[in-house]
Design an enzyme around this catalytic site. Structure first.
Site, mmCIF file in Angstrom:
data_model
loop_
_atom_site.group_PDB
_atom_site.id
_atom_site.type_symbol
_atom_site.label_atom_id
_atom_site.label_comp_id
_atom_site.label_asym_id
_atom_site.label_seq_id
_atom_site.Cartn_x
_atom_site.Cartn_y
_atom_site.Cartn_z
ATOM 1 N N ASP A 1 -8.844 29.046 28.479
ATOM 2 C CA ASP A 1 -9.822 29.092 27.855
ATOM 3 C C ASP A 1 -11.085 30.244 27.420
ATOM 4 O OD1 ASP A 1 -8.864 26.384 27.294
ATOM 5 O OD2 ASP A 1 -10.038 25.524 28.944
ATOM 6 N N SER B 1 -3.866 26.868 33.294
ATOM 7 C CA SER B 1 -5.186 26.813 33.131
ATOM 8 C C SER B 1 -5.495 26.164 33.930
ATOM 9 C CB SER B 1 -5.221 26.431 31.666
ATOM 10 O OG SER B 1 -5.879 25.689 30.990
ATOM 11 N N ASP C 1 -4.757 32.910 31.409
ATOM 12 C CA ASP C 1 -5.868 31.705 31.518
ATOM 13 C C ASP C 1 -5.697 31.471 29.978
ATOM 14 O OD1 ASP C 1 -7.939 29.896 32.236
ATOM 15 O OD2 ASP C 1 -9.841 31.997 31.149
#
Length: 284
Positions: free
Chosen positions: A79, A166, A77
């Protein structure tokens, strides 16, 4: 099984107490922040977990025969995992809307709001923002999580391919790809007209299932088994993806993510992933 213990402060008495608790045959230093308790007794899992929780230590039970070279794909991932910020929250800050957007982000990460719906709601609030604000976020606010480059270097050395997937935006993944030497990236594309964000997203949204689909697509392309895949994330939107991997790692994650992951890292940085993958080439 070996028991990997990690933390910013690893006092010798704590390591010795854990070794005694788990009847480990030896304590091996991996790094200043990581130690391996050799041949630890799995029947003491609950007691070891309670000890580590009380002493702010990360831990993981790792099969003694595992090698980092057993793996072929690392899926991440972006963020709050590979990087320290939530990009959409920082973009919203340029509009003076960070509190409103952050509240929706948090609810989505806890699994309280469907991700695709939450993304549409957040992006709609950005309508009219100058596209240059994205570059400002990248230049002024985006930072890699501690240990990110160490982890990626170890993956590269072991021949592990990397996929950054993402629910955020291609503006950032496409800049991180050459900077970090990532093999694959996938994210959402913000719609822009006349140099300004329209408040819309182009194409299908990369949501929880989208992340899982990307993992499986790249895994199949590389002809890898599920057991050869590592996936890491921090929010509810990462759970489907993490469920498709042989090893899942919750990085400074929400409680529901930690509860479902193979391992949870709460104290150390991303370099903490490396000892959980087993012995490296130097160690055999």
């Amino acid at each position: 099984m070996n028991l990997i213990i990690q933390g910013k402060d690893l006092p010798t008495p704590s390591l010795k107490a854990l070794a005694k608790l788990t009847s480990a045959t030896a304590i091996e230093a991996i790094s200043p922040m990581a130690f391996r308790l050799v041949a630890a007794d799995e029947s003491q899992r609950a007691e070891a977990a309670a000890f580590c929780e009380a002493h702010a230590l990360d831990f993981g039970w790792v099969p003694a025969g595992r090698r980092i070279s057993d793996f072929g794909l690392l899926v991440m991932d972006m963020d709050s995992t590979l990087i320290t910020i939530e990009c959409i929250d920082e973009i919203a800050d340029m509009q003076g809307l960070k509190p409103q957007v952050s509240a929706i982000t948090e609810a989505a990460m806890r699994g309280e709001i469907d991700f695709a719906e939450s993304l549409r709601r957040r992006v709609s609030l950005l309508a009219g923002l100058d596209h240059s604000a994205l570059q400002r976020v990248y230049d002024e606010r985006l930072q890699l999580s501690p240990g990110a480059e160490t982890l990626l270097g170890a993956a590269r050395a072991a021949g592990i391919r990397t996929l950054l997937v993402s629910g955020g935006f291609t503006f950032f993944t496409e800049r991180l790809q050459p900077r970090l030497g990532l093999d694959y990236t996938a994210a959402n594309t913000l719609e822009v007209a006349d140099g300004k964000l329209t408040g819309g997203v182009v194409g299908d949204i990369v949501d929880a299932q989208g992340k899982a689909d990307w993992l499986n697509r790249v895994r199949s392309e590389l002809n890898l088994a599920r057991e050869q895949v590592i996936a890491m994330g921090d929010g509810a939107n990462d759970l489907a993806m993490m469920g498709e991997a042989g090893i899942s790692i919750a990085y400074h994650a929400k409680p529901m993510v930690r509860a479902q992951a193979s391992y949870a890292l709460n104290q150390v940085g991303l370099e903490g992933v490396i000892p959980l993958l087993g012995l490296n080439a130097v160690e055999g």
